[in-house]
Design an enzyme around this catalytic site. Sequence first.
Site, PDB file in Angstrom:
ATOM      1  N   LYS A 154       1.022  -2.904 -11.502  1.00 36.65           N
ATOM      2  CA  LYS A 154       0.344  -4.126 -11.050  1.00 36.65           C
ATOM      3  C   LYS A 154      -1.107  -3.799 -10.716  1.00 36.65           C
ATOM      4  O   LYS A 154      -1.382  -3.153  -9.713  1.00 36.65           O
ATOM      5  CB  LYS A 154       1.006  -4.711  -9.801  1.00 36.65           C
ATOM      6  CG  LYS A 154       0.447  -6.099  -9.485  1.00 36.65           C
ATOM      7  CD  LYS A 154       0.535  -6.485  -8.037  1.00 36.65           C
ATOM      8  CE  LYS A 154      -0.692  -6.121  -7.236  1.00 36.65           C
ATOM      9  NZ  LYS A 154      -1.917  -6.866  -7.587  1.00 36.65           N
ATOM     10  N   SER A 208      -5.156  -0.227   1.086  1.00 37.38           N
ATOM     11  CA  SER A 208      -5.443  -0.163   2.522  1.00 37.38           C
ATOM     12  C   SER A 208      -4.272   0.452   3.289  1.00 37.38           C
ATOM     13  O   SER A 208      -3.109   0.349   2.873  1.00 37.38           O
ATOM     14  CB  SER A 208      -5.725  -1.568   3.048  1.00 37.38           C
ATOM     15  OG  SER A 208      -4.604  -2.393   2.834  1.00 37.38           O
ATOM     16  N   THR A 209      -4.583   1.042   4.414  1.00 38.27           N
ATOM     17  CA  THR A 209      -3.541   1.638   5.253  1.00 38.27           C
ATOM     18  C   THR A 209      -2.581   0.555   5.735  1.00 38.27           C
ATOM     19  O   THR A 209      -1.366   0.768   5.791  1.00 38.27           O
ATOM     20  CB  THR A 209      -4.198   2.388   6.431  1.00 38.27           C
ATOM     21  OG1 THR A 209      -4.936   3.489   5.885  1.00 38.27           O
ATOM     22  CG2 THR A 209      -3.177   2.927   7.409  1.00 38.27           C
ATOM     23  N   VAL A 211      -1.589  -2.342   4.248  1.00 45.99           N
ATOM     24  CA  VAL A 211      -0.600  -2.704   3.226  1.00 45.99           C
ATOM     25  C   VAL A 211       0.309  -1.496   2.945  1.00 45.99           C
ATOM     26  O   VAL A 211       1.512  -1.656   2.739  1.00 45.99           O
ATOM     27  CB  VAL A 211      -1.281  -3.238   1.946  1.00 45.99           C
ATOM     28  CG1 VAL A 211      -0.262  -3.493   0.848  1.00 45.99           C
ATOM     29  CG2 VAL A 211      -2.043  -4.517   2.248  1.00 45.99           C
ATOM     30  N   GLY A 212      -0.250  -0.308   2.991  1.00 46.17           N
ATOM     31  CA  GLY A 212       0.549   0.911   2.790  1.00 46.17           C
ATOM     32  C   GLY A 212       1.692   1.009   3.795  1.00 46.17           C
ATOM     33  O   GLY A 212       2.811   1.403   3.446  1.00 46.17           O
ATOM     34  N   GLU A 229      -1.766   6.494  -1.240  1.00 50.85           N
ATOM     35  CA  GLU A 229      -3.163   6.949  -1.119  1.00 50.85           C
ATOM     36  C   GLU A 229      -3.899   5.829  -0.399  1.00 50.85           C
ATOM     37  O   GLU A 229      -4.072   4.752  -0.959  1.00 50.85           O
ATOM     38  CB  GLU A 229      -3.797   7.180  -2.491  1.00 50.85           C
ATOM     39  CG  GLU A 229      -3.143   8.246  -3.346  1.00 50.85           C
ATOM     40  CD  GLU A 229      -3.297   9.656  -2.820  1.00 50.85           C
ATOM     41  OE1 GLU A 229      -4.000   9.855  -1.799  1.00 50.85           O
ATOM     42  OE2 GLU A 229      -2.698  10.567  -3.426  1.00 50.85           O
ATOM     43  N   CYS A 263     -12.411   5.514  -1.537  1.00 47.94           N
ATOM     44  CA  CYS A 263     -11.649   6.007  -0.379  1.00 47.94           C
ATOM     45  C   CYS A 263     -12.151   7.385   0.052  1.00 47.94           C
ATOM     46  O   CYS A 263     -11.955   7.789   1.188  1.00 47.94           O
ATOM     47  CB  CYS A 263     -10.165   6.028  -0.688  1.00 47.94           C
ATOM     48  SG  CYS A 263      -9.779   6.766  -2.253  1.00 47.94           S
ATOM     49  N   GLU A 356     -13.146   2.033   8.271  1.00 51.86           N
ATOM     50  CA  GLU A 356     -13.531   2.190   6.869  1.00 51.86           C
ATOM     51  C   GLU A 356     -14.277   0.941   6.422  1.00 51.86           C
ATOM     52  O   GLU A 356     -13.733  -0.156   6.455  1.00 51.86           O
ATOM     53  CB  GLU A 356     -12.289   2.386   6.000  1.00 51.86           C
ATOM     54  CG  GLU A 356     -12.648   2.590   4.543  1.00 51.86           C
ATOM     55  CD  GLU A 356     -11.457   2.884   3.653  1.00 51.86           C
ATOM     56  OE1 GLU A 356     -10.451   2.162   3.742  1.00 51.86           O
ATOM     57  OE2 GLU A 356     -11.545   3.841   2.858  1.00 51.86           O
TER      58      GLU A 356
END
Length: 453
Positions: A154, A208-209, A211-212, A229, A263, A356
């Site tokens: 995706k 992004s952290t 959503v991760g 990542e 990143c 970030e």
Amino acid sequence: MTQYTVINPATEQPVTTVTHASAEETAAAIERSARAYESWRAVAPGDRGRLLRAFAAEVDAHADELAALETQNSGHPLGAASWEAGQVRDVLTYYSAAPERMTGRQIPVPGGLDVTFAEPLGVVGLIVPWNFPMPILSWGLGPALAAGNTVVAKPAEMTPLTAMRIAELALDAGLPEYVFQVLPGKGSVVGQQLVDHPAVRKIVFTGSTEVGQQIMAGCARHIKRVTLELGGKSANIVFADADIEKAAATAPYAVFDNAGQDCCARSRILVQASIIDRFMELLEPAVQGIRVGDPAAAGTEMGPLISAAHREHVASYVPEGAPVAFRGSAPDGPGFWYPPTVLAPVRTADRAYTEEIFGPVVTVTPFADEADAVALANDTPYGLSGSIWTGNVGRAIRVARGVETGNLSVNSHSSVRYWTPFGGFKQSGLGRELGPDALDAFTDTKNVFIATD
Ligand code: NAP
Ligand code: MG
């Protein structure tokens, strides 16, 4: 059927429209992928390698077309986009050698023979962000296919075009149907279905952290394997004993490359207090010399940001009264432009220093000594990359061991090399991509004991 209009961020003009996949269409694609897996995993290793090399050759033959497409879709300078297309070719080529080298082990045991196999997992879901659509796709795709998995990818909603074209090139190269599918769509629809569907055995996510974290939680339901990542807030540490000219000349490219949408951006420059004035004097012309403009023009070094919303987000870190030391240029008129911006001095509690930004904004902060530099570098939940500038080998090694981050470079700013492992410490991620061990993340070890008695 939802239609999405892809926008050129340098002109704000529509490029094309793309049909988004629904949750049901995603499920159907996953099921086709699961069927294709049964035959793909059985393709002889040498043939799988040959098909990956043919795929790499097809990408190479269309590298100019892919680069131009990325420039239109993502606003990347053409030179950068050409490198990115080359990265897809190189990653596919590198992992094309893997199928024939996936050796297991023979382990001494009493009463028989014990061997291990590196078995593919099945369907792998790749969820790709908009900042580096081609390279990040390839980092999952190459080793996943080499190991015998099938892939459903995706791309980010805003940047689907190169991934879609690469999927066509895979078919032209002779990869069997449904071994690699690209489904444009929303994260909340297509991405969520990849996380939820039990036939997807592994998720590779870059983004992004926040959503991760959701993806990791979703994968827990099926004990689905996951590689993450995530974000970064990396330090570029410049000691007084460094080649200060070179450190200052290269620092802008370590953060403003891809308009800071990287990143690995070294978005916190930490400079030893005794040389900070000299460093700032040298940094100013380097920042002002960055060529910002039409990404399709030769020689452009920095293009626009990806969207109006993202530009607004980036600008929020530079409010009225922010300590702007100096700025580079940016074109007027249409396009989501933002000039390279240096903030100094910045207090370490400032959100420009802690969060970030993912845009061309960098902070400069002084440090006293080696221990202070390491403490400042580590004072973040992230740990993805970083640079150390010093003429002292011992210090370089001590600081490299002291900074809690996955990828460091000494007297340079290199991060991602497909030959070497890449990934984050702390909240910058989980697992490693690239390098010689990447297939471990796309296989499970099977142990087989054969009785000889
Ligand atoms: P994001 O929301 O994390 O998106 C990354 C990918 O995940 C996109 O393909 C996105 O789809 C998809 N996604 C979103 N929600 C999902 C869900 N619930 N389930 C499954 N997939 C989902 O990142 P972003 O919004 O593009 O960027 C936000 C910030 O993330 C940036 O400002 C930056 O700080 C960070 N970021 C880091 C990297 C990195 O390389 N580490 C890359 C990009 C962004 P959509 O296309 O629909 O959004
Ligand atoms: Mg998002």
